[in-house]
Design a protein around this motif. Structure first.
Motif, PDB file in Angstrom:
ATOM      1  N   ILE A 134       0.838  -1.198   0.000  1.00  0.00           N
ATOM      2  CA  ILE A 134       0.000   0.000   0.000  1.00  0.00           C
ATOM      3  C   ILE A 134       0.874   1.250   0.000  1.00  0.00           C
ATOM      4  N   SER A 135       0.354   2.304  -0.589  1.00  0.00           N
ATOM      5  CA  SER A 135       1.013   3.596  -0.634  1.00  0.00           C
ATOM      6  C   SER A 135       0.706   4.355   0.663  1.00  0.00           C
ATOM      7  N   PRO A 136       1.597   5.249   1.105  1.00  0.00           N
ATOM      8  CA  PRO A 136       1.310   6.016   2.324  1.00  0.00           C
ATOM      9  C   PRO A 136      -0.042   6.727   2.296  1.00  0.00           C
ATOM     10  N   ASP A 137      -0.471   7.206   1.113  1.00  0.00           N
ATOM     11  CA  ASP A 137      -1.745   7.926   1.054  1.00  0.00           C
ATOM     12  C   ASP A 137      -2.955   7.007   1.216  1.00  0.00           C
ATOM     13  N   GLU A 138      -2.728   5.692   1.234  1.00  0.00           N
ATOM     14  CA  GLU A 138      -3.821   4.749   1.484  1.00  0.00           C
ATOM     15  C   GLU A 138      -4.010   4.444   2.958  1.00  0.00           C
ATOM     16  N   LEU A 139      -3.111   4.915   3.803  1.00  0.00           N
ATOM     17  CA  LEU A 139      -3.215   4.659   5.241  1.00  0.00           C
ATOM     18  C   LEU A 139      -4.349   5.472   5.854  1.00  0.00           C
ATOM     19  N   GLY A 140      -5.053   4.848   6.799  1.00  0.00           N
ATOM     20  CA  GLY A 140      -5.972   5.609   7.632  1.00  0.00           C
ATOM     21  C   GLY A 140      -5.181   6.355   8.684  1.00  0.00           C
TER      22      GLY A 140
END
Length: 375
Positions: free
Chosen positions: A56-62
Motif C-alpha cells: 500500500i502507498s502512504p496515502d492509502e493509510l488511515g
C-alpha cells in the motif's frame, strides 16, 4: 533519482517482485542493510507459504492505523553466519501489539537497503497484512537514530527485539540516540544480530515522515539491471541514467580491511584504477554502509549521498561483506533525499558524525569539480 510519477508503483509482492527488489535495495543500501540474498530467500519462502503480500502507498493509510517498522539490527557479516529464526519474525510484533493494546495495520521497512528491505515481507505474509511502500532513510544507515522519524522528533518507543534463541526485550527510550545505545548493547549480547521494531506510529504520523514509494524504486532499479542486456544497454549506464547518478571510479579491489567493532562491520577498501582510471587509487570507508570515497585527499562522494559498488560487467551491486580481493568494480554515487541535507540531517548522518574530517559537499558539486561521468 527516478521521479515517483514515472514509476509503476507496486501493489503486490510476488516472487518476481522480490527478485527485483533484492537487487535494487542492494544498490540503495550502499553496501549495508544486511545480505539481500538471505532476505530474498526468506521473503520468497514466506510468499510461497502464505501467498503474495499486498503493498500500500502512504496515502492509502488511515490516520489512526498502527504502522510498525520491522528490521534486523547488527553487523551484516554476522547475519551471513546466523540466519534469523522464524520466531524472530513474530515475537517483536507480538510484544508491540501487547504493549500498545491494538493490532498492527501495516508493516514497513525502516530502511530500503539490502536485506532489511525484505525482512518486513516475511512478517507481513505470515500475518496477512500489507507492507507500506516507504521507508525512513531512502537508503541504509548503520544506527537507529538515522531515520526521518528522528529528524521529525518522533518517539521511538516502545522498542521490541528478539534473537534466534527465543529471547525477547521490550524497551522504552527517550529518543533515537538512547534507543541506539540500548539496542546496540542488547544486540551485542544477542550475538551481534537481532530483529527489532521501533518507531511504531499512526498513519497520520507516517504520512508526514516517511520517504514514499522506495520499494517501488528498488523494484524499478532491479528491473533495469535485469533487463538492460535484453535492451542492449550496459547495465551501469542504464542505472546511472535512471537515478541521475555518477560513475566515480573504475577499479580493482587491492586491499580490504574489515573489523567487528561496537556491533558494526567497520573498515576501508582500496581500489587500483582500471581503464580510464588506471594509475589512480580510490579508498572507500565504511561502517556497515559505504560512507566516504576518496582519491588522495579529494572526496569523490560523502555521506549522506549514496555510494554503491557495482560489478563492472553485470552492474550487480556488491555489499561490504561480499566485497572480495580482485573484484572489478565501478563505484557510483547518487544524491540522497533532501531531508538528509538539512542541518539536523547532516548532524545525524554527515561525515563529521562518523569521524571523517571532511566537509559534506553534494555529489553534484563534487562531480562538476572532479569530472565524474554522469550517464
Amino acid at each position: 533519482m527516478t521521479s515517483i510519477n514515472e514509476m509503476n508503483r507496486l501493489t503486490e509482492l510476488t516472487e518476481e517482485a522480490i527478485e527485483y527488489i533484492a537487487v535494487g535495495a542492494a544498490v540503495l543500501g550502499t553496501g549495508g542493510g544486511g545480505d539481500p540474498h538471505i532476505g530474498k530467500l526468506m521473503a520468497i519462502g514466506a510468499i510461497k507459504k502464505y501467498g503474495p503480500v499486498k503493498v500500500i502507498s502512504p496515502d492509502e493509510l488511515g490516520d489512526d492505523d498502527l504502522v510498525v517498522p520491522f528490521s534486523m539490527i547488527g553487523a551484516p557479516t554476522v547475519m551471513n553466519e546466523k540466519i534469523p529464526a522464524q520466531e524472530q519474525m513474530s515475537k517483536p510484533l507480538d510484544l508491540i501489539e501487547k504493549e500498545l493494546g491494538r493490532k498492527i495495520s501495516a508493516i514497513m521497512p525502516i530502511e530500503v537497503g539490502g536485506g532489511n528491505s525484505l525482512i518486513p515481507v516475511i512478517a507481513a505474509a505470515e500475518r496477512g497484512i500489507p507492507v507500506l511502500d516507504a521507508d525512513a532513510m531512502g537508503r541504509a544507515f548503520p544506527e537507529s537514530q538515522m531515520v526521518t522519524f528522528y529528524l521529525d522528533g518522533m518517539d521511538p518507543s516502545p522498542i521490541t527485539m528478539a534473537d534466534e534463541r527465543g529471547n525477547a526485550v521490550l524497551m522504552h527510550a527517550i529518543d533515537g540516540i538512547w534507543e541506539e545505545r540500548m539496542a546496540r548493547a542488547v544486540t551485542i549480547q544477542m550475538g551481534g544480530s537481532a530483529s527489532i521494531c521501533d518507531y511504531p506510529a499512526t498513519g497520520a504520523q507516517m504520512k508526514k515522515s516517511v520517504i514514499p514509494h522506495t520499494l517501488s524504486l528498488a523494484y524499478e532499479i532491479g528491473k533495469t539491471l535485469f533487463e538492460s542486456k535484453e535492451q542492449k544497454q550496459h547495465p551501469i549506464e542504464a542505472l546511472l541514467k535512471q537515478l541521475n547518478g555518477y560513475a566515480l571510479f573504475h577499479g580493482k579491489a587491492s586491499d580490504i580491511r574489515r573489523r567487528m567493532e561496537g556491533g558494526f562491520t567497520r573498515g576501508e577498501a582500496t581500489f587500483e584504477g582500471t581503464g580510464e582510471h588506471k594509475g589512480r587509487t580510490m579508498k572507500l570507508f565504511f561502517q556497515n554502509e559505504f560512507l566516504l570515497a576518496k582519491e588522495g585527499e579529494r572526496s569523490l562522494a560523502v555521506t549522506p549521498d549514496l555510494i554503491s559498488l557495482l560489478d563492472q560487467d553485470t552492474g550487480m551491486p556488491i555489499t561490504t561483506e561480499n566485497l572480495k580481493y580482485g573484484a572489478r568494480i565501478t563505484a557510483v554515487g547518487f544524491p540522497c533525499d533532501p531531508k538528509w541535507r538539512t542541518p539536523k540531517g547532516l548532524d545525524t548522518v554527515g561525515p563529521k558524525y562518523f569521524g571523517y574530517d571532511v566537509p559534506f559537499v553534494p555529489i553534484e558539486e563534487l562531480a562538476a569539480k572532479k569530472g565524474a561521468n554522469q550517464a
